[in-house]
Design a protein around this motif. Structure first.
Motif, PDB file in Angstrom:
ATOM      1  N   LYS A 125      43.838  53.925  29.974  1.00 49.81           N
ATOM      2  CA  LYS A 125      42.512  53.659  30.532  1.00 49.81           C
ATOM      3  C   LYS A 125      42.535  52.226  31.037  1.00 49.81           C
ATOM      4  O   LYS A 125      42.575  51.282  30.253  1.00 49.81           O
ATOM      5  N   MET A 126      42.552  52.066  32.370  1.00 51.08           N
ATOM      6  CA  MET A 126      42.717  50.755  32.986  1.00 51.08           C
ATOM      7  C   MET A 126      41.391  50.238  33.543  1.00 51.08           C
ATOM      8  O   MET A 126      40.501  51.021  33.886  1.00 51.08           O
ATOM      9  N   PRO A 127      41.252  48.915  33.671  1.00 49.15           N
ATOM     10  CA  PRO A 127      40.026  48.356  34.259  1.00 49.15           C
ATOM     11  C   PRO A 127      39.898  48.749  35.735  1.00 49.15           C
ATOM     12  O   PRO A 127      40.894  48.952  36.432  1.00 49.15           O
ATOM     13  N   PHE A 128      38.637  48.861  36.201  1.00 52.59           N
ATOM     14  CA  PHE A 128      38.386  49.105  37.618  1.00 52.59           C
ATOM     15  C   PHE A 128      38.655  47.815  38.400  1.00 52.59           C
ATOM     16  O   PHE A 128      38.689  46.718  37.838  1.00 52.59           O
ATOM     17  N   SER A 129      38.828  47.949  39.716  1.00 54.59           N
ATOM     18  CA  SER A 129      39.024  46.779  40.568  1.00 54.59           C
ATOM     19  C   SER A 129      37.761  45.916  40.576  1.00 54.59           C
ATOM     20  O   SER A 129      36.641  46.425  40.435  1.00 54.59           O
ATOM     21  N   PHE A 130      37.930  44.626  40.759  1.00 54.79           N
ATOM     22  CA  PHE A 130      36.782  43.710  40.790  1.00 54.79           C
ATOM     23  C   PHE A 130      37.194  42.439  41.520  1.00 54.79           C
ATOM     24  O   PHE A 130      38.359  42.251  41.877  1.00 54.79           O
ATOM     25  N   SER A 131      36.233  41.555  41.748  1.00 49.74           N
ATOM     26  CA  SER A 131      36.491  40.276  42.399  1.00 49.74           C
ATOM     27  C   SER A 131      36.153  39.135  41.460  1.00 49.74           C
ATOM     28  O   SER A 131      35.246  39.254  40.620  1.00 49.74           O
ATOM     29  N   LEU A 132      36.885  38.032  41.595  1.00 48.11           N
ATOM     30  CA  LEU A 132      36.652  36.842  40.777  1.00 48.11           C
ATOM     31  C   LEU A 132      36.430  35.643  41.683  1.00 48.11           C
ATOM     32  O   LEU A 132      37.247  35.353  42.556  1.00 48.11           O
ATOM     33  N   GLN A 133      35.324  34.938  41.470  1.00 56.19           N
ATOM     34  CA  GLN A 133      35.073  33.708  42.198  1.00 56.19           C
ATOM     35  C   GLN A 133      36.000  32.600  41.680  1.00 56.19           C
ATOM     36  O   GLN A 133      36.527  32.678  40.573  1.00 56.19           O
ATOM     37  N   ALA A 134      36.204  31.562  42.467  1.00 54.15           N
ATOM     38  CA  ALA A 134      37.008  30.421  42.041  1.00 54.15           C
ATOM     39  C   ALA A 134      36.452  29.850  40.741  1.00 54.15           C
ATOM     40  O   ALA A 134      35.237  29.633  40.613  1.00 54.15           O
ATOM     41  N   GLY A 135      37.326  29.679  39.739  1.00 50.61           N
ATOM     42  CA  GLY A 135      36.916  29.143  38.440  1.00 50.61           C
ATOM     43  C   GLY A 135      36.335  30.170  37.489  1.00 50.61           C
ATOM     44  O   GLY A 135      36.068  29.865  36.322  1.00 50.61           O
ATOM     45  N   GLU A 136      36.157  31.422  37.949  1.00 53.58           N
ATOM     46  CA  GLU A 136      35.539  32.456  37.114  1.00 53.58           C
ATOM     47  C   GLU A 136      36.573  33.102  36.187  1.00 53.58           C
ATOM     48  O   GLU A 136      37.752  33.215  36.525  1.00 53.58           O
ATOM     49  N   THR A 137      36.116  33.547  35.008  1.00 56.59           N
ATOM     50  CA  THR A 137      36.969  34.183  34.002  1.00 56.59           C
ATOM     51  C   THR A 137      36.363  35.514  33.594  1.00 56.59           C
ATOM     52  O   THR A 137      35.137  35.640  33.474  1.00 56.59           O
ATOM     53  N   LYS A 138      37.209  36.516  33.338  1.00 59.50           N
ATOM     54  CA  LYS A 138      36.708  37.820  32.898  1.00 59.50           C
ATOM     55  C   LYS A 138      37.630  38.404  31.837  1.00 59.50           C
ATOM     56  O   LYS A 138      38.856  38.393  32.000  1.00 59.50           O
ATOM     57  N   LYS A 139      37.039  38.909  30.740  1.00 56.41           N
ATOM     58  CA  LYS A 139      37.801  39.546  29.672  1.00 56.41           C
ATOM     59  C   LYS A 139      37.757  41.058  29.854  1.00 56.41           C
ATOM     60  O   LYS A 139      36.686  41.640  30.058  1.00 56.41           O
TER      61      LYS A 139
END
Length: 727
Positions: free
Chosen positions: A570-584
């Motif tokens: 079960k893999m994460p869906f695609s997403f976007s990250l802004q400069a400096g942003e972090t996601k767990k």
């Protein structure tokens, strides 16, 4: 003589003798709280034979103590005490590699800047045998330190001790920051040297912990430990100390060890989960080989032998085990000799006396033979595997066999000696990464020398970390580690098969790629823990943190791992990250216990971030891995010292180890030839005096090791001729 045989019957032997409670020992004591010296002294008041040696406050709360073993063992029951660990002995782990890893000044130029990266302003603590700080390539970058052997501020290598003189720390420091005839990875970095390994290149847990504690106080940015023990465990004091170092914002780099190529051989401190554990790969080097039946047999050249010349053709001969009588027909030939019976040096000397042109020694157990001669000898000598030796032997039985020694250039091959993982009990993937560690030229007292080992690989990484910190001064240790792992190059073996992740980690470092990484994945590898057959739900989830360290938005997507029977994801869906942003993010593995049988399963998860591709190694364990507790036993005669020596390999160490002798006819227990408790992982070599052998007769010898509720044995026969002791 002794010969190996396998017996179906398991014999009973008595319990090992009790430890001597009055034996003097040194131990590391970890306390549950930060107690003052006075409080510790009050705790120890009732132990009349214990003396405090060193207090620890930076790496953990505790102290080291010296005294009778019986009283040290009683300390474990004190309410204030968390762990008591007896002191271990550690030792130095003995194309231009800098260019190969992308760390030369041209490759390591900051984006949008013309100034090359050189490690300027970065402080690196080298915990080792000391350093020749007067060496012309090092004196400019040497910025002090401490000598924990001689207790002064001059951490010079051991000199004036003959064979116990050292050079290891100087070699390591040169790989990191030499700036002269030789250029290190980070030639402007500052070297702070801590001499924790004394004459002969050995030191204790206590000395190394004291050096780590001082490095923290000195506010170094990076510590390099090109040293190792024979214990594959995550919770030894030095491994725990390195984890604390990282928590304090210091990058910790440790050699994985030189006990390969078998699995489970990585040793502390290379087992520390938060440290960067480094294995060894080859730079661009010339490899010698012979070809038989279209198979290239790689020659592992032995230290202190001469280089192979391009022999047009050499006739091979069977040299038995290398005794003089085996080599009567060796003149002008290449002698094939089996390992065992006498030392490598004695075999080769006998071959030279018989007029042999060269020697191949083949192993007497599975795996390659990596050896060293005790002195420089005048002919080429190399080791090959048991399988290869037997292949050559069979060919010679059919008639004369002529071979040609050939060579080829190759790079990015995992060194046979490089220790493999995973780590016992935690199942961590170690090593984390690879760096060049074969035939590495660097500084030594009075000059330069080529050495090999994971000791030489680790300082390449320490230097690379210095370049990364110069380029990204705000990066934390886990970000530097992730950048190196996320951009590493996975390498293949000579058959073009990818090495296991617990052999190579993420692969060989590429510093220029790491410096330019825009997205980091932490941690750089994943372990999904241990699956149990009795579990109803075989589902494990691991978490990663993705961080955009660039200046623009990044689109992130994941590929489904390569399909394997019985495993789904079960893999994460695609997403976007802004400069400096972090996601767990969670990644979940499901396992069908009716389909999957393999105890260790590894692979990679691929993430795409813009133009950057990141491969994340993963590992899971099914039940308790069935690694052998004992293997590779051999008993040989040392004619020079008039003693006997055995060697045996303990992949996970042993709570109890022994060599039990039984009467061959009655199968009654006679005696222990030797025994030990709490033995570290790795190769155990011990000398036995003739007087320890029993009376003449035929004996069954059982070599056993017990660890974590499992016991394995090797059974062999020992014959002592009538009329004399074993000789």
């Amino acid at each position: 003589m002794w010969t190996l045989n396998v017996y179906a019957k398991t014999l009973d032997y008595p319990s090992l003798p009790q430890d001597n409670p009055y034996e003097k020992k040194i131990a590391i004591v970890k306390t549950k709280d930060n107690y003052s010296t006075q409080e510790i002294e009050r705790m120890l008041k009732k132990y009349k034979n214990l003396t405090i040696r060193t207090n620890f406050h930076e790496i953990f709360n505790g102290f080291s103590v010296e005294g009778h073993l019986g009283e040290i063992q009683k300390l474990k029951k004190e309410q204030a005490v968390e762990i008591v660990s007896e002191v271990q002995t550690y030792s130095a782990e003995e194309e231009n590699p800098v260019q190969l890893i992308g760390a030369d000044p041209i490759s390591s130029t900051l984006q949008n800047k013309s100034k090359p990266l050189t490690g300027k302003g970065v402080k690196i603590g080298v915990i080792d045998t000391g350093i020749d700080y007067q060496h012309p390539d090092l004196r400019k970058n040497f910025k002090g330190g401490w000598d924990f052997i001689d207790k002064d501020k001059y951490p010079m290598e051991t000199v004036g001790k003959g064979v116990k003189n050292t050079l290891h720390g100087t070699h390591v420091a040169g790989i990191i920051a030499a700036d002269g005839k030789i250029k290190g990875v980070a030639p402007n970095a500052e070297i702070i040297a801590y001499r924790a390994l004394g004459p002969g290149g050995t030191g204790t847990t206590e000395q190394i912990l004291a050096a780590i504690e001082q490095a923290i106080k000195d506010k170094v940015d990076i510590v390099n430990l090109s040293l190792g023990s024979e214990v594959n465990g995550p919770d030894l004091p030095i491994s725990a100390a390195l984890n604390k170092v990282v928590e304090k914002g210091i990058i910790a780099v440790a050699a994985a060890g030189n006990s390969g190529p078998l699995d489970w051989t990585v040793g502390s401190p290379g087992t520390a989960s938060k440290a960067i554990s480094v294995g060894a790969s080859t730079p661009n080097i010339k490899t010698d080989y012979i070809e038989i039946d279209d198979k290239k047999l790689i020659l592992n050249n032995m230290k202190n032998s001469v280089d192979w010349n391009s022999f047009s053709a050499l006739e091979m001969m069977d040299g038995g085990i290398g005794e003089k009588e085996n080599l009567k027909n060796a003149k002008d030939k290449l002698a094939l000799i089996k390992r065992g019976g006498i030392t490598f040096t004695e075999k080769v000397k006998n071959a030279i006396s018989a007029g042999a042109k060269a020697v191949l020694i083949y192993n007497n157990e599975a795996g390659p033979l990596i050896g060293s001669l005790e002195q420089e000898l005048s002919i080429p000598v190399a080791g090959i595997t048991k399988k290869e030796g037997l292949l050559i032997s069979e060919k010679m039985k059919k008639g004369s066999l002529f071979v040609k020694i050939e060579s080829k250039w190759e790079k990015d091959i995992l060194a046979d000696f490089s220790s493999r993982g995973p780590v016992t009990t935690t199942w961590d993937i170690k090593p984390d990464i690879l760096a060049p560690g074969v035939v590495i030229n660097s500084t030594v007292p009075g000059g330069y020398m080529a050495l090999q080992g994971t000791s030489m690989a680790a300082p390449h990484v320490a230097g690379a970390c210095a370049l990364l910190l110069e380029a990204h001064p705000n990066w934390k240790p886990e970000e530097v580690k992730a950048a190196l792992m996320n951009t590493a190059k996975p390498i293949m073996d000579r058959e073009n098969n990818r090495y296991k992740v617990y052999e190579q980690g993420a692969g060989r470092i590429q510093v220029d790629e790491a410096i330019q990484a825009n997205t980091l994945v932490m941690p750089g590898s994943l372990r999904f823990g241990k699956f149990h057959l009795v579990d109803q739900l075989h589902e494990h989830t691991a978490f990663i943190t993705v961080k955009n360290v660039g200046n623009t938005l990044e689109k992130i997507s994941f590929a489904i791992p390569k399909k394997q029977a019985g495993i789904s994801w079960k893999m994460p869906f695609s997403f976007s990250l802004q400069a400096g942003e972090t996601k767990k993010l969670p990644i979940t593995m499901r396992l069908d216990r009716h389909v999957v049988q393999k105890n260790l399963q590894d692979g990679v998860i691929e993430m795409v971030a813009g133009s950057q591709k990141v491969q994340i190694p993963y590992l899971y364990v099914l039940e308790e891995p069935n690694y052998p507790r004992v293997m590779g036993f051999e008993l040989t005669k040392n004619s020079k010292e008039k003693t006997y020596e055995y060697e045996v390999y303990l992949p996970g160490g042993a709570e109890e180890f022994g060599i039990a002798l039984f009467d061959k006819e009655s199968l009654t227990f006679v005696q222990f030839l030797d025994w030990k408790k709490n033995v570290g992982r790795g190769l155990l070599k011990t000398k036995i005096s003739k007087k320890n052998f029993p009376a003449p007769g035929n004996y069954l010898m059982i070599v056993f090791a017990k660890k974590s509720g499992k016991e394995d044995e090797i059974k062999s026969e020992l014959t002592i001729p009538a009329g004399k002791k074993y000789e």
